[in-house]
Design an enzyme around this catalytic site. Structure first.
Site, mmCIF file in Angstrom:
data_model
loop_
_atom_site.group_PDB
_atom_site.id
_atom_site.type_symbol
_atom_site.label_atom_id
_atom_site.label_comp_id
_atom_site.label_asym_id
_atom_site.label_seq_id
_atom_site.Cartn_x
_atom_site.Cartn_y
_atom_site.Cartn_z
ATOM 1 N N LYS A 262 -18.493 -33.924 -35.171
ATOM 2 C CA LYS A 262 -19.648 -34.764 -34.852
ATOM 3 C C LYS A 262 -20.964 -34.005 -34.928
ATOM 4 C CE LYS A 262 -18.764 -36.083 -30.727
ATOM 5 N NZ LYS A 262 -17.580 -35.274 -30.515
ATOM 6 N N ARG B 159 -21.618 -42.571 -23.105
ATOM 7 C CA ARG B 159 -20.215 -42.244 -22.843
ATOM 8 C C ARG B 159 -19.554 -43.216 -21.880
ATOM 9 N NH1 ARG B 159 -18.329 -36.725 -24.018
ATOM 10 N NH2 ARG B 159 -20.052 -35.623 -24.972
ATOM 11 N N ARG C 203 -10.346 -22.095 -34.068
ATOM 12 C CA ARG C 203 -11.703 -21.776 -33.615
ATOM 13 C C ARG C 203 -11.650 -20.990 -32.304
ATOM 14 N NH1 ARG C 203 -15.946 -26.545 -32.579
ATOM 15 N NH2 ARG C 203 -14.991 -26.614 -30.537
ATOM 16 N N ARG D 201 -11.930 -17.906 -27.269
ATOM 17 C CA ARG D 201 -11.945 -18.888 -26.175
ATOM 18 C C ARG D 201 -10.532 -18.997 -25.591
ATOM 19 N NH1 ARG D 201 -15.398 -24.113 -28.205
ATOM 20 N NH2 ARG D 201 -17.242 -23.011 -28.943
ATOM 21 N N ARG E 164 -8.269 -32.976 -23.557
ATOM 22 C CA ARG E 164 -9.630 -33.419 -23.919
ATOM 23 C C ARG E 164 -9.573 -34.596 -24.905
ATOM 24 N NH1 ARG E 164 -11.585 -27.692 -25.203
ATOM 25 N NH2 ARG E 164 -11.841 -26.800 -23.143
#
Length: 192
Positions: A13, A88, A127, A133, A144
């Site tokens: 996005k 949202r 990623r 991360r 998520r």
């Protein structure tokens, strides 16, 4: 054009919002970016948001609506915008409709990037590995995705019922996805 972009975490996005906004000469407005900038600059809003997020809470709709309305009043958004990360919730949808209505505007389209969840999970795991991360595990990423589906499905349905939802395949080369989005966009409304 006045647009919203929807899509699950990892759908691209942010990348597509920036590219579409540049092509259409409108600002890409990300509530997440606004919050991060205010936190970094330790503005009054930034301190308020930082405290909310530090306690594990969500930024209340009233605060988010206020910052979006302020941002939409900037001169660069007078001829259009692309919202990323807003709305949202159903309350935010109503607030946005009110903001636009007060200025005689309406949305042209709501873009939804559709993606293969397993491919997105793989992309986010890679990623996470590259960026170090450690908290981005497969379970966290899938949760998520589930939260996104739960929270966003009603918004997508609302905009589909309003005839504004434009679904675009978000898989593949970044340039191809951008071209698909541009091709799928409706002709902009002229204001009365």
């Amino acid at each position: 054009m006045r647009l919203i972009i929807l899509g699950p975490p990892g759908a691209g996005k942010g990348t597509q919002a920036a590219r579409i906004a540049e092509r259409l000469s409108i600002p890409a407005i990300s509530t997440g970016d606004i919050f991060r900038t205010n936190i970094k600059e330790q503005t009054e809003l930034g301190r308020k948001v930082e405290a909310i997020l530090a306690s594990g809470g969500y930024v209340p709709d009233e605060v988010t609506n206020e910052i979006v309305e302020d941002r939409l009043s900037w001169p660069d958004a007078s001829n259009g915008f692309l919202l990323d990360g807003y709305p949202r919730t159903a309350g935010q949808v109503d607030a946005l409709d009110g903001m636009l209505g007060r200025h005689g505007h309406r949305l042209d389209a709501v873009l939804e990037l559709t993606v293969d969840e397993d491919a997105v999970v793989e992309r986010l795991l890679k990623r996470a590995e590259i960026e170090g991360r450690a908290d981005d595990t497969e379970d966290v990423i899938r949760e998520r995705q589930a939260i996104y589906r739960r929270e966003t499905a009603p918004l997508a349905e609302h905009y589909a019922d309003a005839g504004l939802l434009v679904q675009v395949d978000g898989m593949g080369d970044v340039d191809e996805v951008t071209d698909r989005i541009i091709t799928a966009l409706p002709t902009p409304h002229t204001e009365d």
